[in-house]
Motif scaffolding. Structure first.
Motif, mmCIF file in Angstrom:
data_model
loop_
_atom_site.group_PDB
_atom_site.id
_atom_site.type_symbol
_atom_site.label_atom_id
_atom_site.label_comp_id
_atom_site.label_asym_id
_atom_site.label_seq_id
_atom_site.Cartn_x
_atom_site.Cartn_y
_atom_site.Cartn_z
ATOM 1 N N SER B 10 78.995 -9.234 -18.644
ATOM 2 C CA SER B 10 78.826 -8.288 -19.967
ATOM 3 C C SER B 10 77.688 -8.155 -20.280
ATOM 4 O O SER B 10 76.656 -7.195 -19.796
ATOM 5 C CB SER B 10 78.727 -9.499 -20.533
ATOM 6 N N VAL B 11 77.903 -7.310 -20.881
ATOM 7 C CA VAL B 11 76.700 -5.706 -21.677
ATOM 8 C C VAL B 11 75.725 -7.015 -21.508
ATOM 9 O O VAL B 11 74.140 -6.714 -21.859
ATOM 10 C CB VAL B 11 77.417 -4.653 -22.378
ATOM 11 N N THR B 12 75.989 -7.704 -22.785
ATOM 12 C CA THR B 12 74.811 -8.805 -22.917
ATOM 13 C C THR B 12 73.640 -9.548 -20.970
ATOM 14 O O THR B 12 72.902 -9.840 -21.375
ATOM 15 C CB THR B 12 75.660 -9.989 -24.140
ATOM 16 N N PHE B 13 74.507 -9.932 -21.128
ATOM 17 C CA PHE B 13 73.972 -9.905 -19.577
ATOM 18 C C PHE B 13 73.257 -9.638 -19.054
ATOM 19 O O PHE B 13 72.000 -9.752 -18.256
ATOM 20 C CB PHE B 13 74.998 -11.205 -18.144
ATOM 21 N N ILE B 15 71.870 -6.430 -20.051
ATOM 22 C CA ILE B 15 70.576 -6.227 -21.012
ATOM 23 C C ILE B 15 69.864 -7.177 -20.373
ATOM 24 O O ILE B 15 68.149 -7.313 -21.030
ATOM 25 C CB ILE B 15 70.763 -5.644 -22.367
ATOM 26 N N GLN B 16 69.978 -8.234 -21.130
ATOM 27 C CA GLN B 16 69.568 -9.719 -20.879
ATOM 28 C C GLN B 16 68.568 -9.749 -19.716
ATOM 29 O O GLN B 16 67.317 -10.217 -19.544
ATOM 30 C CB GLN B 16 69.715 -11.032 -20.598
#
Lengths: 379, 75
Positions: B10-13, B15-16
């Motif tokens: 995911s984009v969250t993973f 960026i994180q």
């Protein structure tokens, strides 16, 4: 208009929040997490930055488990409907808002049992004992407001979460009135879920809320496009996307990020202390006014948030609020979407007028309100 | 210089994970896959200038779900 209705939504919003929303509308109008172009990635980075800021504020080391919702109610519904299935049992406090009571009533009609744990105003240990009696082997979820939206009483959530940990039952805190005002360190708590509005004590725009999900991810309320695992017809398993189908409210989230930064800069402790000074001052003045009825003991900062209920003479709460509105003061009257709390206070027939200040109010504004209330009381 | 592309879900993973690698002193950037990659979820990946295996180990130690690695000794 002098605004004392911050328990409904905070106003005014900090200038930085207004600027962040405008900036997002101007420069971040791309769909985060969907495309590879720079604008989409920039929007996704702003969304993630807000997750990280919210996680830090709530003492939570997992920003990827901060889920954006449209408001606190949606976060609460997500947990209740995504965790509990009939015929399981749900335990709630006697001061809950309809955001909790209506979804649990639906569950009750579907075959769940709902147990109400009585809250005692001057005896938090008795409140904890109520929860201890209410929790059974069938209890799937315990729900507790952190502070009442009607009278401001803080509930002993630390002791209740310890109880839930002992019994192995998931625990959800409704932080509608405490987020940004009271400290919550989720890493240290055994609470599984914290639900919070973005637009009250966090000073974000309306239409924002967060669910901090330390426990098992609930089943999603809404399914659809998430930008990931697109070839699969199953909702992806990982948070936050699992619970965030559809395009996110990027301008709102950018504003919320600025609101959280505002709170961090001032600190929740300082905000709480200031607002409680205004609340305590109002309480002391109202207590000495003939014809004014108060419903709680003095709101000590250690056990209350800045929310105060009162009535004036035999007037209905709505009439009093209407008269105050004519005089230029914004306060909310009625049942505040919390009939359970009003039953507990004995005000289900009359409702109350609710005073809820913010950091943007001054003592002088409170004095002007009190002068107007005194005039009404003398009529 | 070695380059690796670490595929995440995911984009969250993404960026994180990028932020975690940068905090570990690595050069890391978000990239979108060049072709359709339904098996790799979101199509976002983290490009690393340096040791891809070490980057993957760091990410997994921080509970970032890694779906695969391309380049620098990866698949």
């Amino acid at each position: 208009m002098i605004y004392f209705d911050n328990a409904a939504t905070s106003a005014p919003k900090p200038v930085a929040v207004q600027t962040a929303v405008q900036r997002a509308l101007h420069s971040l109008s791309a769909n985060p997490g969907r495309s590879g172009h720079d604008a989409s990635v920039a929007a996704a980075q702003e969304v993630y930055a807000c997750r990280a800021a919210a996680a830090e504020l709530f003492g939570f080391s997992h920003p990827e488990r901060v889920v954006f919702t449209g408001n606190c109610t949606q976060a609460i519904n997500t947990v209740i409907k995504g965790v509990v299935t009939p015929p399981q049992n749900v335990v709630v406090s006697s001061l809950e808002h309809n955001a909790v009571m209506r979804p649990v009533e639906r569950l009750r009609r579907q075959g769940c049992t709902v147990t109400v744990a009585e809250v005692f105003f001057d005896d938090p240990e008795a409140t904890v004992r109520s929860f201890a009696r209410a929790i059974t082997k069938d209890t799937r979820l315990v729900i507790c407001t952190h502070a009442s939206n009607v009278c401001g009483l803080r509930l002993p959530v630390e002791q209740i979460e310890a109880l839930c940990r002992q019994r192995g039952v998931p625990f959800m805190i409704d932080a509608a009135q405490s987020a940004g005002v009271l400290p919550l360190a989720l890493d240290e708590l055994a609470a599984d879920y914290i639900c919070a509005p973005g637009h009250k004590g966090l000073f974000g725009p309306m239409g924002t809320g967060v669910l901090l999900c330390k426990g098992e991810a609930p089943l999603p309320l809404t399914e659809g496009g998430t930008g990931n695992a697109s070839a699969s017809l199953e909702q992806p398993p990982d948070l936050p996307e699992r619970l965030e189908s559809g395009t996110l409210n990027v301008p709102g989230i950018a504003g919320l990020h600025a609101g959280i930064s505002f709170v961090k800069q001032k600190t929740p402790a300082a905000i709480h202390a200031y607002e409680m000074r205004l609340t305590g001052f109002a309480y002391e003045q109202l207590r000495h006014m003939r014809g004014v009825t108060l419903y709680t003991p003095f709101p000590d900062p250690s056990t209350y948030v800045p929310v105060l209920s009162f009535n004036v003479g035999d007037r209905s709460s709505e009439e009093t609020a209407a008269r105050l509105n004519e005089a230029g003061f914004a306060l909310r009257a009625g049942l505040h979407c919390a009939p359970a709390a009003h039953r507990r206070l004995g005000t289900i027939e009359t409702g109350t007028v609710r005073f809820s200040p913010s950091v943007f109010n001054s003592r002088g504004q409170v004095e002007r309100l009190l002068w107007q209330i005194e005039r009404l009381a003398k009529e | 210089m070695n380059q690796a592309r670490i595929l995440v879900g995911s984009v969250t993973f993404a960026i994180q994970g990028r932020d975690i690698l940068r905090a570990h002193g690595m050069r890391a950037y978000i990239e979108r896959g060049k072709g359709p990659q339904p098996q790799y979820g979101c199509g976002y990946s983290i490009r690393v200038d340096g040791d891809g295996a070490e980057a993957q180990r760091i990410l997994q130690a921080h509970h970032i779900k890694v779906l695969g690695r391309v380049g620098a000794d990866g698949a």
